[in-house]
Every structure is written in C-alpha cells, then in structure tokens.
Design a protein around this motif. Structure first.
Motif, PDB file in Angstrom:
ATOM      1  N   VAL A  22       0.822  -1.211   0.000  1.00 55.55           N
ATOM      2  CA  VAL A  22       0.000   0.000   0.000  1.00 55.55           C
ATOM      3  C   VAL A  22       0.855   1.260   0.000  1.00 55.55           C
ATOM      4  CG1 VAL A  22      -1.908  -1.169   1.151  1.00 55.55           C
ATOM      5  CG2 VAL A  22      -0.191   0.003   2.527  1.00 55.55           C
ATOM      6  N   ASN A  27      -0.232   2.287  -6.011  1.00 54.26           N
ATOM      7  CA  ASN A  27      -1.501   2.545  -5.330  1.00 54.26           C
ATOM      8  C   ASN A  27      -1.920   4.005  -5.389  1.00 54.26           C
ATOM      9  OD1 ASN A  27      -2.042  -0.179  -3.936  1.00 54.26           O
ATOM     10  ND2 ASN A  27       0.061   0.261  -3.363  1.00 54.26           N
ATOM     11  N   PHE A  28      -1.076   4.841  -5.981  1.00 54.53           N
ATOM     12  CA  PHE A  28      -1.366   6.277  -6.007  1.00 54.53           C
ATOM     13  C   PHE A  28      -1.489   6.823  -7.417  1.00 54.53           C
ATOM     14  CE2 PHE A  28       1.186   5.312  -2.190  1.00 54.53           C
ATOM     15  CZ  PHE A  28       0.224   5.582  -1.234  1.00 54.53           C
ATOM     16  N   PHE A 229      -4.498   9.811  -8.587  1.00 59.52           N
ATOM     17  CA  PHE A 229      -4.546   9.471  -7.160  1.00 59.52           C
ATOM     18  C   PHE A 229      -5.975   9.236  -6.704  1.00 59.52           C
ATOM     19  CE2 PHE A 229      -5.076  10.844  -2.748  1.00 59.52           C
ATOM     20  CZ  PHE A 229      -4.172  10.016  -2.099  1.00 59.52           C
ATOM     21  N   LYS A 232      -7.432   5.963  -7.918  1.00 60.30           N
ATOM     22  CA  LYS A 232      -6.921   4.806  -7.182  1.00 60.30           C
ATOM     23  C   LYS A 232      -7.441   4.731  -5.752  1.00 60.30           C
ATOM     24  CE  LYS A 232      -4.140   2.414  -9.848  1.00 60.30           C
ATOM     25  NZ  LYS A 232      -4.206   0.932  -9.983  1.00 60.30           N
ATOM     26  N   GLN A 233      -7.749   5.860  -5.166  1.00 57.98           N
ATOM     27  CA  GLN A 233      -8.047   5.889  -3.739  1.00 57.98           C
ATOM     28  C   GLN A 233      -9.522   6.113  -3.394  1.00 57.98           C
ATOM     29  OE1 GLN A 233      -5.859   5.327  -1.135  1.00 57.98           O
ATOM     30  NE2 GLN A 233      -4.419   4.709  -2.730  1.00 57.98           N
ATOM     31  N   VAL A 234     -10.292   6.650  -4.329  1.00 63.07           N
ATOM     32  CA  VAL A 234     -11.699   6.988  -4.036  1.00 63.07           C
ATOM     33  C   VAL A 234     -12.592   6.162  -4.961  1.00 63.07           C
ATOM     34  CG1 VAL A 234     -13.401   8.825  -3.887  1.00 63.07           C
ATOM     35  CG2 VAL A 234     -10.988   9.320  -3.386  1.00 63.07           C
ATOM     36  N   ASP A 238     -13.225   6.317  -9.086  1.00 69.87           N
ATOM     37  CA  ASP A 238     -12.776   5.190  -9.905  1.00 69.87           C
ATOM     38  C   ASP A 238     -13.900   4.697 -10.807  1.00 69.87           C
ATOM     39  OD1 ASP A 238     -11.370   3.030 -10.926  1.00 69.87           O
ATOM     40  OD2 ASP A 238     -11.804   1.750  -9.221  1.00 69.87           O
TER      41      ASP A 238
END
Length: 384
Positions: A22, A27-28, A229, A232-234, A238
């Motif tokens: 992570v 992942n970013f 970012f 990938k994270q929200v 996505d």
C-alpha cells in the motif's frame, strides 16, 4: 535517490499480497516503479555515454552500451535460473506447489525443452523476471538513439512516438516461445519512455532542461497526478472514470489512448509517469532531500542498481516462498521478509560502495542543473 526508491518499491511489489504494497507508487496512480526505472535508465545512458559521441569516439560510444547490455543479459540468465531452482526446490522439499504453478514457471514442467530454447533467446520470461530483457534491447539500441538524439532530437522523438503508436494500434510485439503471445513489456512501446529519458539526459549534459519549467505544465501535471490518485483511492471517482473510459472505447477511441495495459504502456500510464517525473524535476527541494541522511539508503541503492535489482529479485522469490511456507496470517513473517530484505539490499549496496572506494574507483558525481537558479552549481551533485 529516485532510482533507489524505485528499486525498493519493485522489491516490495514483487512479493504480491504483502501489507507494505500500500506504500508503493502503484496505489497512487496509473503507473508503477517499472516506468520510473526505465525512464531513469535512459537518463543514465545519455549521461554516461553521450560524451563519447560528443567527442566523436564512435567505438567507445557503441561498445559502452553494448557491454552493459551483455552484463544485463548475463545477470538476467543467472536470475532466471536461480529463481527457477528456488521455486522447484519449494515444490520438491517444501511441498509448496503454488510458486511453480504461476508466473510462467509451469511451462517448464509442461515443456522443459521449449523453455530451455526460449530462455537464452529472451523469448521465454518468467513473471517478475521480465524487465531486464527489455533493458538489454534498449541498451543495444542506445548508441543509435543517443547519436540521433544529439543531432535531431525532434525527429527522434517523432519516430519514437510513431513506433509506440503503431505498436499500440496494431498490437505488434516480439514473440514468446514456447508460449503464444508476446513479451509482457513490449519493447516497441517501452522504447518511448527510454527515448524520453535519453533526451532528458542529453539536455542535462548541456546544462539545460529538455522540458522547460512552465506554470501551465506544472498545473497540468499536478492535475493529472491528482486525478490518478483519486481514481486509485476513491471508489466513486474510480467508477466514474471507468465509465468515461469505457464510453470512449465504445465510441471507437483506440485502446492505446484510453486503456491501462502495462505491456503496451498505454497513454494513461505514460502520462502519469511523465507527470510525476516533471513535478519531481521542478521541485526546488530535490537536491536537499537527496543530500539528507534519510535519503542515504535510497541513494546508495540507486548507485548500485544492477546488483541491488538482481539480488532483490531473488530475495523477492525467497520472501514469497517464506510467506507460503509459514503462516501467512503472522504479520511478523511479513515484517521479517520485507523489511529484512530491504535492509539486506541496503547492506549490499553499501558493501559495493565500500569495495569501489577501496579499489580506488570513486563514483563521479552527476551534476544536474537546478531550474530554479540562474546557473548550475557544479559542486553539488543531485543523485537520482
């Protein structure tokens, strides 16, 4: 420093499923450490060998990259045979068949003669052991690319983009054997990021920037990196982004422009690594960070990239074997194999540095111009 950081992330990512993943760049955003590794390889090639072409020492300019290609080839064969023996040993003595049933190792069980033909020809590549064959071909092409980049950088860039686009549009690739299909990292596609690295390195040799510092470019790069970012994270972002890309594909937009295939280095991945590279390059803090004590492990790893990568690849398979053999729910096992592996790589690089110094061959600094100052400072080297 950045190359050492990329090597550390490659090691972590080559042990899939561990909790330290992570923290890695994949992942970013859309790209990962492999793109950074190849981009920096191009920069390093230009910095190391460009001087020979400037002085018209043609054979030195050709022999240097080709000697490097031969070293890379030999290291790749040693790594491939070593990890094959490791996964075979886990099958025979550790009763862990999972390693040999994936990542193209199972083909050796099914067709050992075919694999023994394909392996030395670079046509059969095991999973997680497939970046050096790409690097070998790029270094073989490096003399021509450096020569062209010094004389006609614009034409070289246009030709490189054309090859990348044609490969992505027509799915052209080098063959596999004995498997069907092509290379995992398509050289026709990945040459573009290597060429961009070469053009960047040649510009640095001339104490200038290949891409100038422009406020609009900084904003565009920051916006794209931020979008990647968020994707990938929200999860809602996505999902929305996926719908947009799917709609564009259904409308007939070529896959090379709206997909994320790593092997063909499709546009979203390419733009992401270039955005990150540009933002890092314009940062006024890169030099100070590279010179800090916290960055020393990554700096020393970056200086010894090939041995660190080779040993790191073998250690990553040993770590995977350990995680399969022991109880994978014990986080202490992950801590030992991941953190212990990283410490081993730093120690290896440190020993190599000490050996170089003891033999009286100190590594010359690479001086990179600071775009935030009117003139470069030769006494300060940016170690990337």
């Amino acid at each position: 420093m950045i190359r050492g950081l990329a090597l550390a992330m490659i090691f972590i990512n080559h042990v899939p499923g561990n909790r330290y993943e992570v923290l890695t760049s994949k992942n970013f955003g859309f790209s990962d450490a492999a793109e950074a590794f190849v981009l920096l390889a191009g920069v390093s090639a230009a910095l190391a060998f460009g001087k020979h072409f400037e002085a018209r020492r043609w054979w030195a300019g050709i022999a240097g990259p080709w000697h490097r290609a031969w070293s890379l080839y030999m290291v790749h064969i040693v790594i491939s045979v070593t990890v094959l023996g490791l996964v075979a040993a886990m099958l025979r003595f550790g009763e862990v068949p999972e390693l040999i049933s994936r990542d193209n190792f199972n083909r050796f069980v099914e067709d050992p003669v075919g694999v023994l033909i394909g392996l030395p020809l670079l046509l059969h590549q095991f999973g997680y052991v497939n970046i050096l064959p790409l690097y070998v071909l790029l270094m073989l092409a490096a003399p021509l690319l450096i020569w062209a980049g010094q004389r006609r950088p614009g034409w070289l860039l246009i030709a490189s983009i054309t090859v990348w686009a044609v490969a992505g549009l027509t799915w052209q690739n080098l063959p596999n054997y004995p498997n069907r299909g092509g290379w995992f990292l398509n050289p026709f596609s990945w040459q573009l990021i290597f060429v961009l690295g070469i053009l960047t390195g040649l510009a640095l040799r001339g104490q200038r920037r290949f891409v100038p510092v422009k406020r609009g470019l900084i904003i565009a790069a920051a916006l794209y990196a931020s979008l990647a970012f968020l994707v990938k994270q929200v999860p809602p972002v996505d999902q929305g982004f996926y719908v947009v890309m799917k709609t564009l594909r259904e409308a007939g937009v070529p896959f090379v422009l709206v997909d994320f295939n790593k092997g063909y280095l499709q546009l979203p991945r390419l733009l992401h690594v270039l955005s990150l590279a540009y933002l890092v390059s314009v940062s006024p803090h890169l030099r100070d960070l590279s010179a800090s004590r916290l960055a020393w492990p990554f700096v020393v790893m970056g200086r010894q990239a090939l041995p660190v990568f080779a040993v790191g690849t073998v250690l990553s398979f040993a770590a995977r074997a350990a995680l399969h053999y022991f109880d994978p729910t014990l986080t202490i096992v992950e801590d030992v194999v991941i953190l212990g592996g990283l410490l081993a790589l730093v120690a290896l690089a440190w020993v190599k540095e000490l050996s170089r110094a003891a033999l009286g061959a100190p590594r010359p600094p690479i001086v990179i111009p600071d775009p935030h100052r009117p003139a470069p400072e030769p006494q300060r080297a940016a170690q990337i």
